[in-house]
Design an enzyme around this catalytic site. Structure first.
Site, PDB file in Angstrom:
ATOM      1  N   ASP A   1      71.595  30.071  47.519  1.00 63.14           N
ATOM      2  CA  ASP A   1      70.256  29.702  47.971  1.00 63.14           C
ATOM      3  C   ASP A   1      70.078  28.198  48.197  1.00 63.14           C
ATOM      4  O   ASP A   1      69.767  27.765  49.298  1.00 63.14           O
ATOM      5  CB  ASP A   1      69.164  30.275  47.044  1.00 63.14           C
TER       6      ASP A   1
ATOM      7  N   ASP B   1      72.607  30.252  30.871  1.00 63.05           N
ATOM      8  CA  ASP B   1      73.658  31.239  31.118  1.00 63.05           C
ATOM      9  C   ASP B   1      74.665  30.692  32.131  1.00 63.05           C
ATOM     10  O   ASP B   1      74.426  29.685  32.788  1.00 63.05           O
ATOM     11  CB  ASP B   1      73.081  32.584  31.578  1.00 63.05           C
TER      12      ASP B   1
ATOM     13  N   ASP C   1      77.282  31.691  35.311  1.00 65.54           N
ATOM     14  CA  ASP C   1      77.660  32.681  36.316  1.00 65.54           C
ATOM     15  C   ASP C   1      79.037  32.319  36.850  1.00 65.54           C
ATOM     16  O   ASP C   1      79.380  31.146  36.998  1.00 65.54           O
ATOM     17  CB  ASP C   1      76.655  32.674  37.473  1.00 65.54           C
TER      18      ASP C   1
HETATM   19  P1  ATP Z   1      68.914  29.871  35.963  1.00 66.29           P
HETATM   20  O1  ATP Z   1      69.010  28.587  35.270  1.00 66.29           O
HETATM   21  O2  ATP Z   1      67.518  30.360  36.091  1.00 66.29           O
HETATM   22  O3  ATP Z   1      69.875  30.937  35.505  1.00 66.29           O
HETATM   23  P2  ATP Z   1      70.524  29.978  38.323  1.00 66.29           P
HETATM   24  O4  ATP Z   1      70.642  28.992  39.441  1.00 66.29           O
HETATM   25  O5  ATP Z   1      71.741  30.219  37.515  1.00 66.29           O
HETATM   26  O6  ATP Z   1      69.312  29.496  37.451  1.00 66.29           O
HETATM   27  P3  ATP Z   1      70.495  32.808  38.772  1.00 66.29           P
HETATM   28  O7  ATP Z   1      69.339  33.658  39.119  1.00 66.29           O
HETATM   29  O8  ATP Z   1      71.168  32.976  37.474  1.00 66.29           O
HETATM   30  O9  ATP Z   1      69.987  31.312  38.956  1.00 66.29           O
HETATM   31  O10 ATP Z   1      71.538  32.961  39.963  1.00 66.29           O
HETATM   32  C1  ATP Z   1      72.837  32.398  39.901  1.00 66.29           C
HETATM   33  C2  ATP Z   1      73.251  31.815  41.226  1.00 66.29           C
HETATM   34  O11 ATP Z   1      73.315  32.866  42.208  1.00 66.29           O
HETATM   35  C3  ATP Z   1      72.278  30.811  41.807  1.00 66.29           C
HETATM   36  O12 ATP Z   1      72.521  29.524  41.311  1.00 66.29           O
HETATM   37  C4  ATP Z   1      72.578  30.914  43.288  1.00 66.29           C
HETATM   38  O13 ATP Z   1      73.739  30.217  43.614  1.00 66.29           O
HETATM   39  C5  ATP Z   1      72.857  32.401  43.459  1.00 66.29           C
HETATM   40  N1  ATP Z   1      71.644  33.155  43.813  1.00 66.29           N
HETATM   41  C6  ATP Z   1      70.790  33.784  42.979  1.00 66.29           C
HETATM   42  N2  ATP Z   1      69.794  34.394  43.621  1.00 66.29           N
HETATM   43  C7  ATP Z   1      69.993  34.158  44.926  1.00 66.29           C
HETATM   44  C8  ATP Z   1      69.317  34.534  46.132  1.00 66.29           C
HETATM   45  N3  ATP Z   1      68.195  35.261  46.085  1.00 66.29           N
HETATM   46  N4  ATP Z   1      69.836  34.096  47.306  1.00 66.29           N
HETATM   47  C9  ATP Z   1      70.963  33.366  47.349  1.00 66.29           C
HETATM   48  N5  ATP Z   1      71.640  32.993  46.269  1.00 66.29           N
HETATM   49  C10 ATP Z   1      71.192  33.377  45.064  1.00 66.29           C
HETATM   50 MG    MG Z   2      72.014  31.655  36.013  1.00 65.91          MG
END
Ligand code: ATP
Ligand code: MG
Length: 446
Positions: free
Chosen positions: A144, A70, A72
């Site tokens: 994060d 996905d 963001d």
């Molecule tokens: P995935 O491949 O699982 O989607 P992702 O890194 O995109 O991994 P998401 O949960 O979709 O993870 O979150 C998107 C972004 O938002 C993360 O990459 C991070 O930058 C930020 N983020 C998400 N959760 C947190 C958190 N608990 N604290 C700080 N930043 C966060």
């Molecule tokens: Mg994501």
């Protein structure tokens, strides 16, 4: 290539407020690999006079040459402004507000740049609100991990790095942004996320990021069970369950998410451990083959070792079938205090469990075959045998039963009826099982 680049740009990267900028001809993120929906949203934000950046897993996985699941987007537009730009936008009021923008079949998460939060933490330092808005720079340091804080924009097609994420990506290192203790206390789920990304990406966790986890893991008790359930799904259903499960035990986090399971494994239940590991390996295989996986199955396996141990204990003072029922109810009830399990998964899970003794008993096999949960229960039976439980060859029996014609099935039924009686009589002796091993329902009670 990435390394040479970073070396070249390193002096600039040291300035916290001046990003390392990698121009379009020096990185491998291409518009072609980004979903049309995400592109459209970024373009419309720009047209509306706002900034729109791709961030998070999308940028990270593209830089690693993978296929993001996905995308963001981060923007300086406020939630209400985003809503005005997109018809299919919905503000989701979780811990921090995000906007879900629907474009065709895709839903893209659009978040407003975070600022430095006010001091609205609880006594454990956990952030209760995080809705102070900021700039691209402040947004980067509120994320994060450094590898999750890389931004890509259609404005200049460059990667913007404020936290040293590119260098860490190159070194395959997961590093939390800022002071690890503070960041884990603000949101303990970040500890689970560290494990999840390390497992999924095969990255090393930087020692400074890894070490506090053993000590702070218990803060997960402050996280609502529903949020932890969501995390469990991400931990075990994203194709890296095997690696993730091992890391969770190593970092002591299984004890906080599945305490009864950890206790049973700690007590030396080798069969139970194998059952869970086999389940994780199978889940990963299915995810890779794009076959469906269900949390019901994962929970059935995760909670089987403590359930079997409890049933074993209870069966000293009550009939086995009753002991099983009580053990199942107790173990599930206890688990719900840690991670929730929505009913739509809990019911099939319990059905899979309930069918186990019927499969071993082989009573009314044709009727069982038609049960909507037969397939899952049979798969579970096979896994139990594969992990070393002795179930009188029930797995093989069922495999054959499904394969043969009706006449042969009748013969199998007759044979199993003959064989069943003396055997079950013999097994009535109250011998302690060596492990969670055998079925919690060793003898028919009806
Ligand atoms: P995935 O491949 O699982 O989607 P992702 O890194 O995109 O991994 P998401 O949960 O979709 O993870 O979150 C998107 C972004 O938002 C993360 O990459 C991070 O930058 C930020 N983020 C998400 N959760 C947190 C958190 N608990 N604290 C700080 N930043 C966060
Ligand atoms: Mg994501």
């Amino acid at each position: 290539m990435l390394k040479r680049l970073i070396d070249k740009f390193r002096p600039r990267a040291r300035h916290p407020d001046r990003p390392l900028i990698i121009p379009r001809d020096q990185h491998n993120v291409s518009r072609r690999d980004i979903s049309q929906a995400a592109i459209k949203i970024m373009k419309r934000l720009e047209e509306g006079g706002f900034q729109g950046f791709l961030v998070g897993g999308g940028v990270r996985d593209l830089l690693l040459g993978g296929h993001p699941k996905d995308f963001d987007i981060a923007t300086d537009a406020k939630p209400e402004q985003i809503k005005r730009l997109f018809r299919g936008a919905r503000i989701i009021g979780r811990r921090f507000q995000i906007v879900h923008v629907r474009m065709g079949r895709e839903i893209i998460e659009v978040t407003t740049f975070r600022g430095h939060h006010d001091q609205s933490g609880n006594e454990d330092g956990m952030l209760l609100r995080d809705n102070v808005y900021g700039t691209l720079e402040t947004d980067a340091v509120r994320r994060d991990f450094t590898v999750n804080a890389l931004y890509y924009t259609l404005n200049d097609f460059a990667i913007h790095d404020y936290t040293g994420g590119l260098k860490d990506l190159e070194k395959r290192t997961l590093r939390i942004i800022g002071d690890p203790h503070t960041r884990y206390k603000e949101d303990p789920v970040r500890m689970l996320r560290a494990i999840r990304f390390a497992g999924k990406l095969g990255f090393q966790i930087d020692p400074g990021t890894a070490d506090p986890i053993l000590e702070l893991g218990e803060l997960l008790r402050n996280v609502p069970p529903a949020r932890l359930f969501e995390e469990v799904l991400k931990l075990f259903m994203a194709g890296s369950a095997t690696a993730t499960f091992t890391l969770m035990r190593e970092y002591g986090l299984l004890a906080h998410l599945f305490p009864a399971t950890e206790a049973a494994l700690e007590a030396g239940d080798e069969t139970g451990l194998t059952l869970i590991e086999e389940t994780m390996a199978n889940t990963d295989k299915r995810v890779r083959a794009e076959k469906p996986v269900t949390p019901a199955f994962i929970y059935a396996a995760m909670l089987w070792p403590p359930m079997a141990a409890r049933a074993d204990h209870l069966s000293k003072s009550m009939p086995p079938q009753q002991a099983y029922q009580q053990a199942a109810t107790e173990v599930i009830g206890h688990q719900l205090g840690h991670t929730s399990i929505p009913k739509r998964f809990l019911i099939p899970m319990r059905e899979m469990w309930d069918m186990q003794h019927r499969l071993v008993q082989k009573r009314h096999p044709q009727r069982l075959l038609e049960h909507s949960r037969f397939r899952a229960a049979y798969d579970f039976l096979l896994l139990r045998e594969a992990s070393g439980e002795h179930l009188d060859g029930a797995g093989n029996w069922w495999t054959r039963f499904q394969d043969v014609d009706e006449a042969e099935q009748q013969k199998m039924i007759a044979e199993s009826r003959q064989g069943a009686k003396p055997k079950s009589g013999r097994r009535r002796s109250r011998k302690r099982r060596p492990s969670s091993g055998d079925s919690p329902n060793p003898a028919p009670q009806e």
